[in-house]
Design a protein around this motif. Structure first.
Motif, PDB file in Angstrom:
ATOM      1  N   PHE A   1       0.836  -1.202   0.000  1.00 39.30           N
ATOM      2  CA  PHE A   1       0.000   0.000   0.000  1.00 39.30           C
ATOM      3  C   PHE A   1       0.868   1.247   0.000  1.00 39.30           C
ATOM      4  CE2 PHE A   1      -3.029  -3.051   1.936  1.00 39.30           C
ATOM      5  CZ  PHE A   1      -4.042  -2.919   1.005  1.00 39.30           C
ATOM      6  N   ASN A   2       0.396   2.274  -0.649  1.00 35.93           N
ATOM      7  CA  ASN A   2       1.099   3.562  -0.717  1.00 35.93           C
ATOM      8  C   ASN A   2       2.571   3.407  -1.076  1.00 35.93           C
ATOM      9  OD1 ASN A   2      -1.338   4.746   0.311  1.00 35.93           O
ATOM     10  ND2 ASN A   2      -0.695   4.051   2.330  1.00 35.93           N
TER      11      ASN A   2
ATOM     12  N   LYS B   1       3.544   0.374   2.934  1.00 35.21           N
ATOM     13  CA  LYS B   1       3.289  -0.757   3.820  1.00 35.21           C
ATOM     14  C   LYS B   1       3.163  -2.022   2.982  1.00 35.21           C
ATOM     15  CE  LYS B   1       2.030  -3.394   7.103  1.00 35.21           C
ATOM     16  NZ  LYS B   1       2.884  -3.764   8.223  1.00 35.21           N
TER      17      LYS B   1
ATOM     18  N   ALA C   1       1.794  -5.251   2.737  1.00 34.57           N
ATOM     19  CA  ALA C   1       0.737  -5.943   3.478  1.00 34.57           C
ATOM     20  C   ALA C   1       0.722  -7.432   3.178  1.00 34.57           C
ATOM     21  CB  ALA C   1      -0.622  -5.328   3.162  1.00 34.57           C
TER      22      ALA C   1
ATOM     23  N   SER D   1      -2.094 -11.520  14.350  1.00 34.21           N
ATOM     24  CA  SER D   1      -2.234 -10.277  15.107  1.00 34.21           C
ATOM     25  C   SER D   1      -2.787  -9.165  14.214  1.00 34.21           C
ATOM     26  CB  SER D   1      -0.885  -9.861  15.675  1.00 34.21           C
ATOM     27  OG  SER D   1       0.047  -9.778  14.625  1.00 34.21           O
ATOM     28  N   ASN D   2      -3.117  -8.039  14.810  1.00 37.12           N
ATOM     29  CA  ASN D   2      -3.611  -6.886  14.053  1.00 37.12           C
ATOM     30  C   ASN D   2      -2.581  -6.468  13.019  1.00 37.12           C
ATOM     31  OD1 ASN D   2      -4.850  -6.049  17.115  1.00 37.12           O
ATOM     32  ND2 ASN D   2      -6.205  -6.110  15.366  1.00 37.12           N
ATOM     33  N   GLY D   3      -3.071  -6.218  11.827  1.00 36.64           N
ATOM     34  CA  GLY D   3      -2.171  -5.759  10.782  1.00 36.64           C
ATOM     35  C   GLY D   3      -1.361  -6.871  10.132  1.00 36.64           C
ATOM     36  N   ALA D   4      -1.715  -8.130  10.417  1.00 38.09           N
ATOM     37  CA  ALA D   4      -0.955  -9.247   9.858  1.00 38.09           C
ATOM     38  C   ALA D   4      -1.191  -9.403   8.360  1.00 38.09           C
ATOM     39  CB  ALA D   4      -1.336 -10.538  10.579  1.00 38.09           C
ATOM     40  N   GLY D   5      -2.309  -8.861   7.878  1.00 38.89           N
ATOM     41  CA  GLY D   5      -2.609  -8.989   6.459  1.00 38.89           C
ATOM     42  C   GLY D   5      -3.784  -9.911   6.164  1.00 38.89           C
ATOM     43  N   LYS D   6      -4.513 -10.302   7.205  1.00 40.39           N
ATOM     44  CA  LYS D   6      -5.628 -11.245   7.017  1.00 40.39           C
ATOM     45  C   LYS D   6      -6.715 -10.641   6.124  1.00 40.39           C
ATOM     46  CE  LYS D   6      -6.501 -11.368  11.468  1.00 40.39           C
ATOM     47  NZ  LYS D   6      -5.532 -10.374  11.935  1.00 40.39           N
ATOM     48  N   SER D   7      -7.162  -9.451   6.501  1.00 41.75           N
ATOM     49  CA  SER D   7      -8.201  -8.814   5.683  1.00 41.75           C
ATOM     50  C   SER D   7      -7.673  -8.507   4.289  1.00 41.75           C
ATOM     51  CB  SER D   7      -8.681  -7.509   6.325  1.00 41.75           C
ATOM     52  OG  SER D   7      -9.238  -7.765   7.589  1.00 41.75           O
ATOM     53  N   THR D   8      -6.416  -8.099   4.234  1.00 42.14           N
ATOM     54  CA  THR D   8      -5.819  -7.791   2.936  1.00 42.14           C
ATOM     55  C   THR D   8      -5.862  -9.014   2.023  1.00 42.14           C
ATOM     56  OG1 THR D   8      -4.391  -6.193   4.034  1.00 42.14           O
ATOM     57  CG2 THR D   8      -3.778  -6.843   1.806  1.00 42.14           C
TER      58      THR D   8
ATOM     59  N   GLU E   1     -14.019 -11.783  10.225  1.00 41.72           N
ATOM     60  CA  GLU E   1     -14.439 -11.465  11.607  1.00 41.72           C
ATOM     61  C   GLU E   1     -15.918 -11.150  11.668  1.00 41.72           C
ATOM     62  OE1 GLU E   1     -11.882  -9.083  14.050  1.00 41.72           O
ATOM     63  OE2 GLU E   1     -10.402  -8.935  12.448  1.00 41.72           O
TER      64      GLU E   1
ATOM     65  N   HIS F   1     -10.576 -13.498  15.594  1.00 43.55           N
ATOM     66  CA  HIS F   1      -9.612 -13.141  16.629  1.00 43.55           C
ATOM     67  C   HIS F   1      -9.776 -14.029  17.846  1.00 43.55           C
ATOM     68  CE1 HIS F   1      -6.971  -9.858  15.727  1.00 43.55           C
ATOM     69  NE2 HIS F   1      -7.899  -9.339  14.945  1.00 43.55           N
TER      70      HIS F   1
END
Ligand SMILES: Nc1ncnc2c1ncn2[C@@H]1O[C@H](COP(=O)(O)OP(=O)(O)OP(=O)(O)O)[C@@H](O)[C@H]1O
Ligand SMILES: [Mg+2]
Lengths: 297, 265
Positions: free
Chosen positions: B11-12, B19, B21, B40-47, B174, B207
């Motif tokens: 990203f960006n 980042k 991702a 964990s948060n920001g691990a890239g799951k949603s990505t 989630e 989570h």
């Protein structure tokens, strides 16, 4: 003179024009309430409709056919805005302003570069005219009913539902495989088609098309929609059908224009009308937002 | 059924907010696989899920759904193959439309939408039966606006919508996180029910590690845009929370404490 008979004399004409603005407001309803975007193309496409209709009539085209041609040309103006918005990723409001701006020149070209073209009802066959107000009201009602029935049917079809979903929750629409870009383009198209048809009716009613006849159309349309909603919320506490909603837009147009006739009758300077309208529309647009705030969110 | 082949997403790029991702991530799912995803948060799951569903295009790599190359398909085109439920209950349904209208839109996922009537009478009967199976009383409220439903009811409806026309792949991000524990459990049970009935290939981010262990036949753990653990079958069935936390600290060089991974517990 401020006499009551003078008002009674003027009101029917106000109703006839109110019907035409109400039909135009149905077109704006599609973008503003169904698609949930503000489409500023309409100030231009209303004039386009008037210009196309009058020029067609001057060329000897049947007045109903002239309206249908205006409808189609109006669709094209909406498609232009829709494509600029969806393909070039320009915000809808700006896309509308750009098309409206450009339409000024196109409208002048349609009218052979004159700012005003007239079709004298003595010489040309017109569907409605201010010379015969009762007939104009009758035709206005019939055309309104046709619009309401067709729109009710259309927004119940698969495609119409997809357009509604796009306006209501574009994320959900995407997840359901709806091509939201296309749906927006179609919505802009139909909306401006109706606006242009109403412009054609106005042109016939007043017997001429004027380069500035669409100025402020968006605000008048919003006023009609909002007045209609106020009426609905007053009568139906528990919500109402889509038929009723569409009808309320027409009624809103009539009430708006009747109010204008009364204000003029009261000898309020007509130059102040626009300010009045702007203030009233602002207040009614703000009411739902202020209510939400009060509720704590 | 799903093949992710070496995908990357930054990203960006070239800015201070750059980042990475996803970095060279690969994953293959067999038909009927029900995979839970933790990290964990920001691990890239949603990505990863967004890459599959097509929110944007990946920078590198290819994505196949049932041998169809969807890498360059737009989001609405991929929706033909993919059912989705989001974390936010407001996202998956059209609030101002009726329950039956939402279901009718979902039943036509990926099909062309013409001038046929939006809902036929026969469909209504099908929706009545399907809603009845959810046991939420929604079948009596076909013409209620979805906006009047609770978050749990909306998630249940979104699940039904995502599966009413069998998708090749079901993506759940989630989808119970915004619900209270007892509603979350109901929606999870419903998830199991619908996945099993239709033998759906599913990716479910959560989570809640216990949920990740209890559901599905395979579990993957992500960190920093890659998959760091992939367990299935017998081994998955015998997993414990403690083991997962230990494993996570090992594999991620202990960069995060337990709470970061557990989050919801
Ligand atoms: N659209 C985006 N634009 C910029 N950065 C993004 C975007 N989407 C995700 N990121 C970044 O990519 C990284 C991975 O985010 P992602 O949402 O995939 O995490 P996640 O594993 O789903 O975390 P969580 O458990 O918090 O939901 C994060 O650093 C996030 O800030
Ligand atoms: Mg996430």
């Amino acid at each position: 003179m401020i006499t009551f008979s003078n008002l009674i004399y003027r009101l029917p004409g106000g109703v006839a024009q109110g019907l035409i603005w109400g039909i135009m407001a149905l077109g704006i309803y599609i973008t503003f309430r169904v698609l949930n975007v503000s489409d500023l193309t309409v100030d231009g496409s209303f004039t386009t409709g008037g210009a196309v209709t009058i020029m067609c009539i001057l060329a000897g085209v049947n007045p109903i056919l002239a309206l249908l041609i205006s409808f189609i040309v109006g669709i094209l103006t909406g498609i232009a805005t829709g494509l600029i918005h969806t393909k070039l990723k320009i915000p809808a409001i700006l896309a509308g302003i750009l098309v409206q701006f450009g339409l000024y020149s196109i409208n002048l070209h349609i009218m052979n570069m004159s700012a005003n073209v007239s079709a004298n009802p003595d010489r040309f066959n017109l569907l409605i005219s201010m010379r015969n107000v009762p007939n104009a009201i009758l035709i206005g009602i019939i055309i309104s009913i046709v619009h309401i029935i067709v729109l009710y049917w259309y927004f119940g079809t698969e495609q119409g539902s997809a357009i509604r979903a796009t306006g209501n929750n574009s994320n959900m629409a995407l997840a359901q495989g709806i091509n939201i870009g296309n749906m927006k383009v179609i919505g802009f198209g139909i909306g401006n088609g109706i606006v242009a048809l109403a412009g054609g009716l106005m042109g016939q009613y007043q017997g001429f098309a004027d380069i500035n006849m669409g100025r402020g159309a968006i605000v008048i349309g919003l006023a009609a929609i909002i007045i209609g909603e106020v009426v609905i919320n007053f009568i139906f506490k528990k919500g109402c059908s889509f038929y009723t909603r569409l009808t309320s837009v027409i009624i809103g147009g009539i009430i708006y224009y009747a109010a204008m006739v009364i204000i003029l009758w009261l000898r309020i300077d007509s130059n102040d009308l626009k300010l009045f309208t702007a203030i009233i529309v602002t207040i009614f647009l703000a009411i739902p937002n202020l209510k939400v705030k009060k509720g704590g969110k | 059924m799903l093949k992710i082949d070496n995908i990357s997403k930054t990203f960006n790029p070239g800015t201070i907010n750059q980042k990475v991702a996803l970095s060279n991530l690969s994953l293959q799912l067999e038909e009927g696989d029900f995979v839970t995803v933790i990290g964990s948060n920001g691990a890239g799951k949603s990505t990863m899920l967004n890459a599959i569903s097509g929110s944007w295009f990946v920078d590198e790599g290819k994505i196949f759904v049932d041998d169809i190359d969807v890498t360059l398909m737009s989001e609405y085109q991929r929706a033909r193959y993919i059912g989705r439920v989001f974390q936010d209950p407001l996202m998956g349904t059209a609030a101002d439309m009726w329950i039956e209208e939402n279901l009718a839109l979902a039943s036509r996922r990926g099909k062309s939408r013409g001038l046929r009537v939006g809902i036929s009478r026969k469909e209504r009967e099908i929706y009545y039966e399907k809603l009845k199976a959810l046991n939420l009383g929604l079948e009596e409220r076909l013409t209620t606006k979805v906006g009047l439903l609770s978050g749990g009811q909306r998630q249940a409806l979104t699940l039904l919508m995502a599966t009413i026309q069998k998708p090749k792949l079901l993506l759940l991000d989630e989808h119970t996180a915004a619900l209270d524990p007892s509603t979350a459990k109901k929606v999870l049970d419903l998830t199991d029910q619908l996945v099993n009935e239709n033998n759906l290939t599913t990716l479910m981010i959560t989570h809640n590690m216990q949920d990740a262990i209890d559901h599905g036949n395979r579990l993957i753990m992500m960190n920093d845009g890659i998959i760091i653990l992939d367990v299935r079958g017998e081994e998955k069935a015998s997993l414990t929370k403690e083991y997962l936390i230990k494993k996570f600290n090992e594999l991620s060089n202990g960069t995060l404490d337990n709470d970061a991974l557990l989050l919801s517990k």
